[in-house]
Enzyme design. Structure first.
Site, PDB file in Angstrom:
ATOM      1  N   LEU A   1       0.858  -1.175   0.000  1.00  0.00           N
ATOM      2  CA  LEU A   1       0.000   0.000   0.000  1.00  0.00           C
ATOM      3  C   LEU A   1       0.898   1.230   0.000  1.00  0.00           C
ATOM      4  O   LEU A   1       1.994   1.197   0.571  1.00  0.00           O
ATOM      5  CB  LEU A   1      -0.903   0.028   1.239  1.00  0.00           C
ATOM      6  CG  LEU A   1      -2.005  -1.039   1.348  1.00  0.00           C
ATOM      7  CD1 LEU A   1      -2.703  -0.908   2.690  1.00  0.00           C
ATOM      8  CD2 LEU A   1      -3.003  -0.907   0.222  1.00  0.00           C
ATOM      9  N   ASP A   2       0.430   2.286  -0.621  1.00  0.00           N
ATOM     10  CA  ASP A   2       1.210   3.527  -0.607  1.00  0.00           C
ATOM     11  C   ASP A   2       1.384   4.028   0.825  1.00  0.00           C
ATOM     12  O   ASP A   2       0.545   3.772   1.688  1.00  0.00           O
ATOM     13  CB  ASP A   2       0.508   4.607  -1.438  1.00  0.00           C
ATOM     14  CG  ASP A   2       0.506   4.278  -2.929  1.00  0.00           C
ATOM     15  OD1 ASP A   2       1.384   3.505  -3.351  1.00  0.00           O
ATOM     16  OD2 ASP A   2      -0.367   4.796  -3.644  1.00  0.00           O
ATOM     17  N   LYS A   3       2.452   4.777   1.030  1.00  0.00           N
ATOM     18  CA  LYS A   3       2.753   5.282   2.367  1.00  0.00           C
ATOM     19  C   LYS A   3       1.606   6.088   2.949  1.00  0.00           C
ATOM     20  O   LYS A   3       1.263   5.945   4.127  1.00  0.00           O
ATOM     21  CB  LYS A   3       4.016   6.143   2.324  1.00  0.00           C
ATOM     22  CG  LYS A   3       4.418   6.739   3.665  1.00  0.00           C
ATOM     23  CD  LYS A   3       5.686   7.567   3.551  1.00  0.00           C
ATOM     24  CE  LYS A   3       6.061   8.182   4.893  1.00  0.00           C
ATOM     25  NZ  LYS A   3       7.293   9.007   4.797  1.00  0.00           N
ATOM     26  N   ASP A   4       0.988   6.932   2.130  1.00  0.00           N
ATOM     27  CA  ASP A   4      -0.081   7.804   2.626  1.00  0.00           C
ATOM     28  C   ASP A   4      -1.453   7.156   2.583  1.00  0.00           C
ATOM     29  O   ASP A   4      -2.462   7.813   2.856  1.00  0.00           O
ATOM     30  CB  ASP A   4      -0.102   9.105   1.817  1.00  0.00           C
ATOM     31  CG  ASP A   4       1.172   9.916   2.017  1.00  0.00           C
ATOM     32  OD1 ASP A   4       1.726   9.858   3.125  1.00  0.00           O
ATOM     33  OD2 ASP A   4       1.608  10.590   1.063  1.00  0.00           O
ATOM     34  N   THR A   5      -1.506   5.872   2.230  1.00  0.00           N
ATOM     35  CA  THR A   5      -2.776   5.157   2.158  1.00  0.00           C
ATOM     36  C   THR A   5      -2.969   4.277   3.384  1.00  0.00           C
ATOM     37  O   THR A   5      -2.077   3.520   3.744  1.00  0.00           O
ATOM     38  CB  THR A   5      -2.834   4.267   0.900  1.00  0.00           C
ATOM     39  OG1 THR A   5      -2.685   5.093  -0.265  1.00  0.00           O
ATOM     40  CG2 THR A   5      -4.156   3.520   0.818  1.00  0.00           C
TER      41      THR A   5
END
Length: 208
Positions: free
Chosen positions: A141-145
């Site tokens: 998952l993306d860091k900001d997700t």
């Protein structure tokens, strides 16, 4: 992780955690610092034996197999500085059994250490669970997700989970035959985890 002698022949018994792994991938994991090309060369030369027989890099390992490994020089493992070492951290657990782990990843936390990031979710969980023999992420998952993040606790389950993990929703999932909205929704991570758990139960002869 078995201790590997660089001066003597090693005989390593395969445990449940490594069952299902390819021979070359298993050797790459335990022979830290040894190039993949060299590992393939010693397998082809017959220096690596699987149950006392010649083997191929693609051979799959089973629990109880014995792998003969010749003396191989490995790179010295560098100890990370205290400044960059991952702190032990347990995340909110949504589901866990003996084969897999599903956590709720908060936004702002990277899943892996990498460029500009000293550590991520997986490094922190490994630090918090030093007794774990195998622990790998099934997806990212993306860091900001924020969202559900699946991890495998056994090599064999990692492949199954990766194949079962829902990919980006397709147009077919999001629209009906006429092109309009459909009530069908792409599978959630929880559903994928439950399906893997059900298949594992059936494979082991267990009732749901």
């Amino acid at each position: 992780m078995p201790a590997i002698s660089k001066d003597l022949v090693n005989h390593i018994s395969i445990t449940e955690a490594d069952a299902g792994a390819r021979l070359d991938n298993f050797l790459i994991k335990i022979l830290k610092g040894v190039p993949k090309s060299h590992i393939h060369r010693i397998i082809r030369a017959g220096e690596v034996r699987l149950n006392k027989k010649r083997a191929k890099p693609t051979d799959r390992l089973s629990e109880g197999d014995v792998v003969r490994i010749p003396p191989v020089r490995t790179a010295e493992k560098q100890r990370p500085s205290e400044k960059n070492a991952a702190p032990a951290r347990e995340f909110e657990i949504v589901y866990e059994d003996d084969a897999m782990l599903v956590i709720n990843k908060p936004a702002g936390t990277a899943v892996h250490g990498g460029s500009g990031v000293s550590f991520g979710v997986i490094e922190q969980i490994r630090r918090a669970r030093p007794e774990a023999k195998y622990l790998e992420l099934v997806h990212r998952l993306d860091k900001d997700t924020s969202g559900l993040l699946m991890g495998a606790k056994k090599t064999q389950r990692a492949g199954e989970a990766a194949r079962s993990h829902p990919q980006r929703p397709s147009e077919k999932n999001l629209s009906g035959a006429g092109g309009g909205p459909s009530a069908r929704k792409p599978r959630s991570c929880e559903a994928a985890a439950f399906q893997i758990h059900r298949r594992a139960g059936r494979k082991n002869g267990a009732r749901e």
